[in-house]
Scaffold this motif. Structure first.
Motif, short mmCIF file in Angstrom:
data_model
loop_
_atom_site.label_atom_id
_atom_site.label_comp_id
_atom_site.label_asym_id
_atom_site.label_seq_id
_atom_site.Cartn_x
_atom_site.Cartn_y
_atom_site.Cartn_z
N GLN A 82 31.58 43.15 26.84
CA GLN A 82 32.71 42.32 27.26
C GLN A 82 33.87 42.45 26.29
OE1 GLN A 82 32.44 38.37 29.41
NE2 GLN A 82 32.77 37.64 27.32
N ASN A 110 24.27 40.81 41.08
CA ASN A 110 25.41 40.04 41.60
C ASN A 110 25.67 38.76 40.81
OD1 ASN A 110 26.02 41.84 43.73
ND2 ASN A 110 24.35 40.99 44.95
N THR A 113 28.30 38.70 35.31
CA THR A 113 29.77 38.81 35.30
C THR A 113 30.28 39.00 33.87
OG1 THR A 113 30.02 36.41 35.08
CG2 THR A 113 30.01 37.33 37.32
N THR A 115 33.88 38.20 31.65
CA THR A 115 35.14 37.48 31.68
C THR A 115 36.14 38.18 30.76
OG1 THR A 115 33.99 35.40 32.09
CG2 THR A 115 36.28 35.26 31.32
N ARG A 119 39.58 36.11 33.42
CA ARG A 119 39.22 36.44 34.81
C ARG A 119 37.78 36.94 34.85
NH1 ARG A 119 42.25 41.11 38.48
NH2 ARG A 119 41.06 40.78 40.41
N SER A 120 36.96 36.28 35.66
CA SER A 120 35.55 36.62 35.75
C SER A 120 35.29 37.53 36.95
CB SER A 120 34.71 35.34 35.86
OG SER A 120 33.34 35.65 35.92
N GLU A 121 34.65 38.70 36.68
CA GLU A 121 34.31 39.64 37.76
C GLU A 121 32.91 40.17 37.55
OE1 GLU A 121 38.23 41.90 39.29
OE2 GLU A 121 37.78 42.29 37.17
N MET A 122 32.28 40.59 38.63
CA MET A 122 30.91 41.07 38.57
C MET A 122 30.81 42.39 37.80
SD MET A 122 29.10 40.22 42.21
CE MET A 122 30.12 41.37 43.12
N THR A 125 31.65 45.46 39.72
CA THR A 125 33.10 45.61 39.92
C THR A 125 33.72 46.32 38.72
OG1 THR A 125 33.19 43.61 41.28
CG2 THR A 125 35.27 44.38 40.31
N HIS A 126 33.29 45.91 37.53
CA HIS A 126 33.80 46.55 36.31
C HIS A 126 33.36 48.00 36.23
CE1 HIS A 126 35.82 43.38 34.01
NE2 HIS A 126 34.93 42.54 34.52
N LYS A 128 32.63 50.02 38.76
CA LYS A 128 33.42 50.80 39.74
C LYS A 128 34.83 51.05 39.23
CE LYS A 128 32.50 48.10 43.33
NZ LYS A 128 32.54 47.57 44.72
N ARG A 129 35.43 50.04 38.58
CA ARG A 129 36.78 50.21 38.05
C ARG A 129 36.80 51.26 36.92
NH1 ARG A 129 38.16 45.09 36.62
NH2 ARG A 129 38.94 44.71 38.74
#
Length: 426
Positions: A82, A110, A113, A115, A119-122, A125-126, A128-129
């Motif tokens: 993180q 799922n 996450t 932060t 902003r908190s995202e799975m 998602t990180h 894939k980004r």
């Protein structure tokens, strides 16, 4: 024709050395399993997701200790990743290994996450980004932000987590195979071919790459040929430390266990002589010796698992320093080509790191800095000059002209020799 000859040789060898896990082989597997489990108690720095992955892919478990390690991963490693994400660092390889480690424990991804900037995202998602950023970097510079090994890990982690891999992301990996971009220094990276093989096999099995099915098959075939062509007469594929991933990839891509007999026997021989004392090295050979691969994480169910692995208490071992000294010449070659040579007498059996510490303590102008990695410490700066991944540079280590396959803390000094430390681009 070459690949046919090699396959024929493998089959001939396998008939004499069957790839079973009976008797002494099963005892060796159990010993490696225990060594890896014991490393959880002695590890320095962050918990290693590769070690967790290997423990989860084994046949025997100590579920309580694995659960403790999973919690350390979810706390310590999670916070470290993180922090890297918050600093916009490329950590796709570590993020992918973390994903595979969680998946191997059947943890609900799922619910994980990060932060960043409030902003908190799975996790996925990180990941894939990060893969999109790597892909874009390949588009304009013809190479990833990190390297193709980490890129392959990213593809594998997404695919094994039942995430449909973007065509453009997997196509970049296929093209890299086609154009033979998997190099490290002057040699081909067998580790990268192996990881790419598992990643692309996962993509193929998922059935989502139908538009470029022929190209995908061609890439997988080429990877298979590269791995087989790099098999040495002693059975190793590439070197002692790339064989585990290579065998995993061959099995994942459809090779029969018997075809890998020579390579498996080579790993067993090395394991008995304690070549694989580094936990990271054990974590890559253990799945292969269990005749499985990272690809099986995708379908792991975590049901009715054996929980009989118990660690017996070990008597403390006191290692006395050797009275025999050996002379080590240390040559440092900077990025400009300028060279400086030093000499140090070090106890026989010392690690290269210990020898360099002795040399540094002599105050003769030699200095170095090190950083931690999953494989252990590595040199980051020597004599004030850095070799950073962001600049696509590293300190290449060799002994009497032969590249070292082990890190500074693992390579042992047994005889007088010349160690060359060279600032090298890749």
């Amino acid at each position: 024709m070459l690949s046919l000859v090699i396959i024929t040789g493998l089959l001939a060898f396998s008939s004499g050395k069957p790839c079973d896990t009976e008797g002494s082989n099963s005892e060796l597997l159990l010993s490696l399993n225990k060594n890896l489990l014991r490393s959880l108690e002695t590890q320095e720095g962050l918990p290693n997701p590769s070690v967790h992955l290997a423990l989860r892919l084994s046949n025997h478990h100590n579920l309580a200790k694995e659960s403790e390690h999973l919690n350390r991963l979810k706390n310590n490693l999670h916070n470290d990743i993180q922090s890297s994400l918050a600093n916009s660092q490329s950590v796709v390889g570590l993020l992918a290994l973390y994903t595979l480690a969680l998946k191997s424990s059947c943890y609900d991804l799922n619910t994980v996450t990060f932060t960043v900037s409030e902003r908190s995202e799975m996790l996925l998602t990180h990941l894939k980004r990060q893969m999109e950023q790597e892909k874009e970097h390949i588009s304009f510079s013809h190479r990833p932000l990190t390297n193709y090994y980490q890129y392959s890990l990213g593809v594998l982690a997404l695919c094994a987590s039942d995430v449909r891999v973007n065509h453009h992301v997997s196509n970049k990996l296929i093209k890299a195979v086609e154009h033979e971009h998997f190099t490290h220094g002057d040699s081909e990276s067998i580790d990268t071919y192996a990881m790419a093989g598992m990643a692309l096999q996962c993509v193929k099995d998922a059935g989502s790459h139908v538009q470029n099915a022929a190209e995908l098959d061609t890439a997988l075939s080429k990877i298979n040929q590269k791995l087989l062509a790099s098999r040495r007469t002693d059975g190793h594929i590439g070197n002692e430390f790339s064989t585990g991933l290579a065998v995993q990839a061959l099995l994942a891509m459809g090779s029969q266990v018997a075809e890998c007999a020579a390579s498996m026997e080579a790993m067993r021989t090395d394991a008995r002589s304690n070549t694989y004392h580094n936990p990271m090295a054990i974590s890559q050979i253990l799945p292969a010796l269990h005749q499985t691969s990272y690809l099986t994480v995708k379908s792991k169910m975590c049901l009715d698992e054996d929980d009989t692995l118990v660690l017996e208490p070990l008597d403390p071992v006191v290692v006395l320093p050797s009275e025999t000294k050996v002379t080590v010449m240390v040559e440092v070659v900077t990025s400009s080509g300028a060279a400086a040579v030093y000499s140090v007498n070090t106890p026989k059996g010392s690690s290269l790191l210990e020898a360099l510490e002795l040399l540094k303590g002599k105050n003769v102008g030699f200095t170095f800095e090190k950083e931690s990695s999953l494989w252990g410490p590595f040199l980051s700066a020597v004599n004030g000059e850095q070799a950073r991944q962001s600049d696509r540079r590293y300190w290449h280590l060799s002994s009497d002209g032969t590249a070292l396959s082990q890190g500074v803390s693992d390579f042992k000094i047994e005889t007088a020799q010349k160690i060359t430390i060279k600032n090298t681009s890749y």
